[in-house]
Design a protein around this motif. Sequence first.
Motif, PDB file in Angstrom:
ATOM      1  N   ALA A  40       0.704 -26.676 -27.738  1.00 49.30           N
ATOM      2  CA  ALA A  40      -0.035 -26.410 -28.982  1.00 49.30           C
ATOM      3  C   ALA A  40      -0.986 -25.225 -28.841  1.00 49.30           C
ATOM      4  CB  ALA A  40      -0.803 -27.653 -29.408  1.00 49.30           C
ATOM      5  N   THR A  41      -1.720 -25.150 -27.726  1.00 52.83           N
ATOM      6  CA  THR A  41      -2.691 -24.065 -27.560  1.00 52.83           C
ATOM      7  C   THR A  41      -2.119 -22.893 -26.766  1.00 52.83           C
ATOM      8  OG1 THR A  41      -3.618 -24.990 -25.514  1.00 52.83           O
ATOM      9  CG2 THR A  41      -4.628 -25.670 -27.607  1.00 52.83           C
ATOM     10  N   LYS A  42      -0.923 -23.081 -26.218  1.00 53.71           N
ATOM     11  CA  LYS A  42      -0.272 -22.059 -25.385  1.00 53.71           C
ATOM     12  C   LYS A  42      -1.162 -21.667 -24.205  1.00 53.71           C
ATOM     13  CE  LYS A  42       2.665 -20.267 -29.043  1.00 53.71           C
ATOM     14  NZ  LYS A  42       3.613 -21.318 -28.847  1.00 53.71           N
ATOM     15  N   GLN A  43      -1.715 -22.714 -23.559  1.00 54.68           N
ATOM     16  CA  GLN A  43      -2.575 -22.504 -22.399  1.00 54.68           C
ATOM     17  C   GLN A  43      -2.268 -23.521 -21.322  1.00 54.68           C
ATOM     18  OE1 GLN A  43      -6.726 -22.521 -23.330  1.00 54.68           O
ATOM     19  NE2 GLN A  43      -6.603 -20.750 -24.656  1.00 54.68           N
ATOM     20  N   GLY A  44      -2.540 -23.108 -20.100  1.00 56.70           N
ATOM     21  CA  GLY A  44      -2.483 -24.017 -18.973  1.00 56.70           C
ATOM     22  C   GLY A  44      -3.840 -24.054 -18.302  1.00 56.70           C
ATOM     23  N   THR A  45      -4.236 -25.241 -17.859  1.00 60.14           N
ATOM     24  CA  THR A  45      -5.487 -25.416 -17.142  1.00 60.14           C
ATOM     25  C   THR A  45      -5.139 -26.004 -15.782  1.00 60.14           C
ATOM     26  OG1 THR A  45      -6.584 -25.840 -19.252  1.00 60.14           O
ATOM     27  CG2 THR A  45      -7.787 -26.432 -17.259  1.00 60.14           C
ATOM     28  N   PHE A  46      -5.605 -25.356 -14.730  1.00 61.05           N
ATOM     29  CA  PHE A  46      -5.195 -25.696 -13.373  1.00 61.05           C
ATOM     30  C   PHE A  46      -6.410 -25.889 -12.480  1.00 61.05           C
ATOM     31  CE2 PHE A  46      -2.295 -22.898 -15.530  1.00 61.05           C
ATOM     32  CZ  PHE A  46      -1.082 -23.546 -15.408  1.00 61.05           C
ATOM     33  N   VAL A  47      -6.466 -27.014 -11.786  1.00 62.90           N
ATOM     34  CA  VAL A  47      -7.478 -27.242 -10.762  1.00 62.90           C
ATOM     35  C   VAL A  47      -6.773 -27.016  -9.433  1.00 62.90           C
ATOM     36  CG1 VAL A  47      -9.058 -28.910  -9.720  1.00 62.90           C
ATOM     37  CG2 VAL A  47      -8.733 -28.879 -12.209  1.00 62.90           C
ATOM     38  N   HIS A  48      -7.381 -26.170  -8.600  1.00 65.44           N
ATOM     39  CA  HIS A  48      -6.727 -25.824  -7.335  1.00 65.44           C
ATOM     40  C   HIS A  48      -7.752 -25.628  -6.236  1.00 65.44           C
ATOM     41  CE1 HIS A  48      -7.764 -21.471  -7.665  1.00 65.44           C
ATOM     42  NE2 HIS A  48      -7.696 -21.722  -8.967  1.00 65.44           N
ATOM     43  N   GLY A  49      -7.263 -25.664  -5.008  1.00 66.23           N
ATOM     44  CA  GLY A  49      -8.114 -25.424  -3.849  1.00 66.23           C
ATOM     45  C   GLY A  49      -8.184 -23.949  -3.520  1.00 66.23           C
ATOM     46  N   SER A  50      -8.788 -23.665  -2.384  1.00 68.73           N
ATOM     47  CA  SER A  50      -9.035 -22.269  -1.985  1.00 68.73           C
ATOM     48  C   SER A  50      -7.829 -21.560  -1.386  1.00 68.73           C
ATOM     49  CB  SER A  50     -10.181 -22.232  -0.966  1.00 68.73           C
ATOM     50  OG  SER A  50     -11.350 -22.733  -1.546  1.00 68.73           O
ATOM     51  N   ARG A  51      -6.760 -22.281  -1.109  1.00 73.02           N
ATOM     52  CA  ARG A  51      -5.596 -21.644  -0.484  1.00 73.02           C
ATOM     53  C   ARG A  51      -4.697 -20.921  -1.481  1.00 73.02           C
ATOM     54  NH1 ARG A  51      -3.592 -26.807   2.107  1.00 73.02           N
ATOM     55  NH2 ARG A  51      -1.678 -25.972   1.251  1.00 73.02           N
ATOM     56  N   ILE A  52      -5.052 -20.950  -2.763  1.00 73.73           N
ATOM     57  CA  ILE A  52      -4.259 -20.270  -3.786  1.00 73.73           C
ATOM     58  C   ILE A  52      -5.210 -19.674  -4.821  1.00 73.73           C
ATOM     59  CG2 ILE A  52      -3.951 -22.318  -5.239  1.00 73.73           C
ATOM     60  CD1 ILE A  52      -1.002 -21.280  -5.616  1.00 73.73           C
ATOM     61  N   THR A  53      -4.762 -18.610  -5.481  1.00 68.99           N
ATOM     62  CA  THR A  53      -5.601 -17.943  -6.483  1.00 68.99           C
ATOM     63  C   THR A  53      -5.008 -18.120  -7.883  1.00 68.99           C
ATOM     64  OG1 THR A  53      -4.410 -15.844  -6.373  1.00 68.99           O
ATOM     65  CG2 THR A  53      -6.222 -16.176  -4.780  1.00 68.99           C
ATOM     66  N   ALA A  54      -5.826 -17.841  -8.879  1.00 70.85           N
ATOM     67  CA  ALA A  54      -5.349 -17.878 -10.263  1.00 70.85           C
ATOM     68  C   ALA A  54      -4.217 -16.873 -10.465  1.00 70.85           C
ATOM     69  CB  ALA A  54      -6.504 -17.595 -11.218  1.00 70.85           C
ATOM     70  N   GLU A  55      -4.309 -15.728  -9.809  1.00 67.66           N
ATOM     71  CA  GLU A  55      -3.253 -14.712  -9.940  1.00 67.66           C
ATOM     72  C   GLU A  55      -1.927 -15.208  -9.367  1.00 67.66           C
ATOM     73  OE1 GLU A  55      -3.031 -11.817 -11.625  1.00 67.66           O
ATOM     74  OE2 GLU A  55      -4.995 -12.302 -12.412  1.00 67.66           O
ATOM     75  N   GLN A  56      -1.972 -15.991  -8.310  1.00 66.47           N
ATOM     76  CA  GLN A  56      -0.734 -16.550  -7.749  1.00 66.47           C
ATOM     77  C   GLN A  56      -0.139 -17.592  -8.693  1.00 66.47           C
ATOM     78  OE1 GLN A  56      -2.729 -17.499  -4.006  1.00 66.47           O
ATOM     79  NE2 GLN A  56      -1.143 -16.329  -2.924  1.00 66.47           N
ATOM     80  N   ILE A  57      -0.990 -18.383  -9.320  1.00 69.20           N
ATOM     81  CA  ILE A  57      -0.510 -19.354 -10.311  1.00 69.20           C
ATOM     82  C   ILE A  57       0.110 -18.610 -11.489  1.00 69.20           C
ATOM     83  CG2 ILE A  57      -1.202 -21.163 -11.918  1.00 69.20           C
ATOM     84  CD1 ILE A  57      -3.495 -21.815  -9.869  1.00 69.20           C
ATOM     85  N   ARG A  58      -0.589 -17.585 -11.984  1.00 66.30           N
ATOM     86  CA  ARG A  58      -0.078 -16.763 -13.078  1.00 66.30           C
ATOM     87  C   ARG A  58       1.284 -16.170 -12.716  1.00 66.30           C
ATOM     88  NH1 ARG A  58       0.725 -11.904 -14.318  1.00 66.30           N
ATOM     89  NH2 ARG A  58      -0.130 -11.113 -12.387  1.00 66.30           N
ATOM     90  N   GLY A  59       1.420 -15.686 -11.497  1.00 66.53           N
ATOM     91  CA  GLY A  59       2.687 -15.103 -11.054  1.00 66.53           C
ATOM     92  C   GLY A  59       3.831 -16.109 -11.051  1.00 66.53           C
ATOM     93  N   ALA A  60       3.549 -17.346 -10.640  1.00 69.18           N
ATOM     94  CA  ALA A  60       4.586 -18.385 -10.642  1.00 69.18           C
ATOM     95  C   ALA A  60       5.047 -18.693 -12.065  1.00 69.18           C
ATOM     96  CB  ALA A  60       4.054 -19.655  -9.970  1.00 69.18           C
ATOM     97  N   ILE A  61       4.116 -18.657 -13.011  1.00 69.82           N
ATOM     98  CA  ILE A  61       4.477 -18.896 -14.417  1.00 69.82           C
ATOM     99  C   ILE A  61       5.292 -17.723 -14.956  1.00 69.82           C
ATOM    100  CG2 ILE A  61       3.572 -19.259 -16.749  1.00 69.82           C
ATOM    101  CD1 ILE A  61       1.080 -20.542 -15.342  1.00 69.82           C
ATOM    102  N   GLU A  62       4.894 -16.511 -14.617  1.00 66.31           N
ATOM    103  CA  GLU A  62       5.656 -15.332 -15.059  1.00 66.31           C
ATOM    104  C   GLU A  62       7.059 -15.327 -14.461  1.00 66.31           C
ATOM    105  OE1 GLU A  62       3.741 -11.554 -15.139  1.00 66.31           O
ATOM    106  OE2 GLU A  62       2.501 -12.246 -16.814  1.00 66.31           O
TER     107      GLU A  62
END
Length: 105
Positions: A40-62
Amino acid sequence: MARHLAMISIEGMTCGSCTQAIRMAVSGLPDIVSLDISLATKQGTFVHGSRITAEQIRGAIEDCGFDTKVLTTGMMPGGNSGSGDPANTIEEFCDDVDYSESTPL
């Protein structure tokens, strides 16, 4: 354990299969604590530890074929205190986020 939150806009999702593909891709990454994908909002919310970055999560989605943009990142309150009582929910974190400088979609 330090906990971080990333909110990512995800364009191109059209159905539950899209959200499931993203869930599968991101849940396979190291140090993902929790995730919520909203069609509905076209968003993802992610809780993660220090071994990964938001950019890495973004890359997996792309890599799944969606266009993305990191909207917000930050440390979860209490996430590095060692007190054993970190903020465990996205709601606890979002209560303290300043959205005044957010870019509208």
